[in-house]
Design a protein around this motif. Sequence first.
Motif, PDB file in Angstrom:
ATOM      1  N   ARG A  65      -9.920   3.314   0.855  1.00  0.00           N
ATOM      2  CA  ARG A  65     -10.363   3.281   2.359  1.00  0.00           C
ATOM      3  C   ARG A  65     -10.300   5.321   2.529  1.00  0.00           C
ATOM      4  NH1 ARG A  65     -10.736  -1.596   5.447  1.00  0.00           N
ATOM      5  NH2 ARG A  65      -9.084  -0.169   7.642  1.00  0.00           N
ATOM      6  N   GLY A  66      -9.417   6.274   1.904  1.00  0.00           N
ATOM      7  CA  GLY A  66      -9.218   7.436   2.244  1.00  0.00           C
ATOM      8  C   GLY A  66      -8.619   7.512   2.840  1.00  0.00           C
ATOM      9  N   GLU A  67      -7.196   6.515   3.004  1.00  0.00           N
ATOM     10  CA  GLU A  67      -5.581   6.248   3.204  1.00  0.00           C
ATOM     11  C   GLU A  67      -4.695   6.860   2.117  1.00  0.00           C
ATOM     12  OE1 GLU A  67      -7.722   2.456   6.371  1.00  0.00           O
ATOM     13  OE2 GLU A  67      -5.492   2.505   4.730  1.00  0.00           O
ATOM     14  N   LEU A  68      -4.191   7.618   1.732  1.00  0.00           N
ATOM     15  CA  LEU A  68      -3.211   8.130   0.691  1.00  0.00           C
ATOM     16  C   LEU A  68      -2.058   8.455   1.412  1.00  0.00           C
ATOM     17  CD1 LEU A  68      -5.876  11.591   0.216  1.00  0.00           C
ATOM     18  CD2 LEU A  68      -6.285   9.351  -0.430  1.00  0.00           C
ATOM     19  N   PRO A  69      -1.796   8.629   2.891  1.00  0.00           N
ATOM     20  CA  PRO A  69      -0.400   8.433   2.681  1.00  0.00           C
ATOM     21  C   PRO A  69       0.031   7.110   2.077  1.00  0.00           C
ATOM     22  CG  PRO A  69      -1.568  10.053   4.297  1.00  0.00           C
ATOM     23  CD  PRO A  69      -2.142   9.300   2.886  1.00  0.00           C
ATOM     24  N   GLU A  70      -0.639   6.118   2.916  1.00  0.00           N
ATOM     25  CA  GLU A  70      -0.449   4.697   2.533  1.00  0.00           C
ATOM     26  C   GLU A  70      -0.832   3.789   1.061  1.00  0.00           C
ATOM     27  OE1 GLU A  70      -2.758   6.182   5.044  1.00  0.00           O
ATOM     28  OE2 GLU A  70      -1.669   5.751   7.059  1.00  0.00           O
ATOM     29  N   ALA A  71      -1.576   4.708   0.601  1.00  0.00           N
ATOM     30  CA  ALA A  71      -1.660   4.182  -1.123  1.00  0.00           C
ATOM     31  C   ALA A  71      -0.503   5.291  -1.792  1.00  0.00           C
ATOM     32  CB  ALA A  71      -3.218   4.616  -1.308  1.00  0.00           C
ATOM     33  N   SER A 123      -2.135  11.693  -5.825  1.00  0.00           N
ATOM     34  CA  SER A 123      -2.124  13.223  -5.398  1.00  0.00           C
ATOM     35  C   SER A 123      -2.794  14.281  -5.349  1.00  0.00           C
ATOM     36  CB  SER A 123      -0.688  13.070  -6.451  1.00  0.00           C
ATOM     37  OG  SER A 123       0.110  12.171  -5.634  1.00  0.00           O
ATOM     38  N   GLU A 124      -3.660  13.752  -6.945  1.00  0.00           N
ATOM     39  CA  GLU A 124      -4.798  14.669  -6.665  1.00  0.00           C
ATOM     40  C   GLU A 124      -6.048  14.661  -5.458  1.00  0.00           C
ATOM     41  OE1 GLU A 124      -7.515  17.482  -8.842  1.00  0.00           O
ATOM     42  OE2 GLU A 124      -5.036  15.997  -9.458  1.00  0.00           O
ATOM     43  N   LEU A 125      -6.103  13.200  -5.180  1.00  0.00           N
ATOM     44  CA  LEU A 125      -7.123  13.226  -3.684  1.00  0.00           C
ATOM     45  C   LEU A 125      -6.730  14.515  -2.865  1.00  0.00           C
ATOM     46  CD1 LEU A 125      -8.604  10.134  -4.332  1.00  0.00           C
ATOM     47  CD2 LEU A 125      -9.590  12.054  -4.799  1.00  0.00           C
ATOM     48  N   ARG A 153      -2.490  -3.713  -3.254  1.00  0.00           N
ATOM     49  CA  ARG A 153      -2.966  -2.374  -1.267  1.00  0.00           C
ATOM     50  C   ARG A 153      -3.069  -1.537  -1.335  1.00  0.00           C
ATOM     51  NH1 ARG A 153       1.222  -4.183   3.266  1.00  0.00           N
ATOM     52  NH2 ARG A 153       2.483  -2.931   1.689  1.00  0.00           N
ATOM     53  N   GLY A 154      -2.250  -0.794  -2.165  1.00  0.00           N
ATOM     54  CA  GLY A 154      -2.621   0.752  -2.523  1.00  0.00           C
ATOM     55  C   GLY A 154      -3.836   0.948  -2.977  1.00  0.00           C
TER      56      GLY A 154
END
Length: 305
Positions: free
Chosen positions: A221-227, A253-255, A214-215
């Motif tokens: 999908r660009g949902e970095l905090p959720e990932a 973190s890099e993105l 899921r992460g």
Amino acid sequence: MDSSDLYYIKQQFTLGAWKTLTELSPDQSSPDYGQTRLYQARAYIALNKPQGALNLLNSDDTSLSVRAVRALARYVAKDNTEKALEELRDLSVEIDEGVDEQEKGLVRVIAGTAFSREGEMEEALESLGAGTGVENLDAVALIVQIYLSINRVDLAKKEFDRARKWAEDDLLLQQIEASIGLLTGKDSYSNPHSYYVEQLHNPSLSSAHMLVSRGVTHLLRGELPEAQSDFFEAQKEERGVTADALAGSIAASELGSKTNVDALWSRLQSEYPKHPLVISALQKDTEFDELAAKFSVPPLAAPAA
């Protein structure tokens, strides 16, 4: 038809709840005892604890399934890997001689797993029966994963489409579709996103593997905090998937915030030097240095008088 207990065990294995399976204490008088032990042994291997599998399965057991799983465990443990591979090749021949379909399918999947890990993709696909219309969903799932790993999405889709004609709406079939969706990105990854979210809403499921999956979907999908949240949770749950969760954290973190990227990367390099991300990065560093060495920087042109 499988009993309710065996159905549960299969479901947990498919969803990557390997730690849960290793903690079960099956009833030795149950008709499902043998199959349960095989799933538990495979769960230990998935967690990168091959010795647990070897301790679980009797070395005197002559059944083809047990011999195959023990050979895979020895391969993962790096205990004479070539001998383990040769045993699996021999077992792949033995299954053609009057062996029931269930055991034949398991041996094929175990052999294909070892061959693919060794990088012998053609041998793995041949062992699994790729392109032959094999009606074993575990084999199809591994065939699809191998095709996806070599960027042959077209062939992966063909195998999936064949399976849909004979397989029921099985959980594993849904997982195969989600895997293909992760690579194609169709409809903003809506299929894999829905699948992983649904499975993780199951209160009886504890799977770091699903959290990582899921992460990855959130990441794409660009949902970095959720990932990042999923990768962090996965690292706390199971040692067997910590490397992938850590690699995901590095990417997120890099993105995004770029916080602790160097520390995370150093940890991945030191603790998991064989992880594909580490190997790929080091290979690219070497290739860059080799190419750079072939060029010399010309001297600066003198200014005109």
